[in-house]
Design a protein around this motif. Sequence first.
Motif: not given
Length: 156
Positions: A122-126
Amino acid sequence: MSLPPFQRVLDTHAADVHRFLVAAVGPVDADDCFQETFLSALRAYPRLRPDSDLRAWVLTIAHRKALDHHRARTRRPVPASGTLPEAAAPPPAAARDDTLWDRVHGLPAKQRAAVLLRFAADLSHREVGTVLGCSEAAARRSAHEGLKKLRQEHRA
């Protein structure tokens, strides 16, 4: 600003790291990779900059441990007797959708890592870009291409 005690880092990020590793290496090997991840993190923690993104840092270590695990599996010796050892019992069907995960594990390395980090951790693309050592746009593209390939395989 100083770093929090390592135990707090472990408590805060353990669930994310374990979830990522289960998706990356499977439920049987996830615990070993989890331990290796946090042992490496503990050793490196005193040298970490205080302004570091701790979640991305520890997931980067987990990603590298997962890669090491996959590399090690390809180098295991074959028994001389010609018979293979018995495999560990597979996890219950409810715990894992084997077809989907098998297809995810069949993706090229960068796409597989981007999809797993984006959806299992569940990480952001950044943050995915930080973990993979690439730009946010490249991480977004890798995840997109991985999902596109999974959709094409699903339709076929």
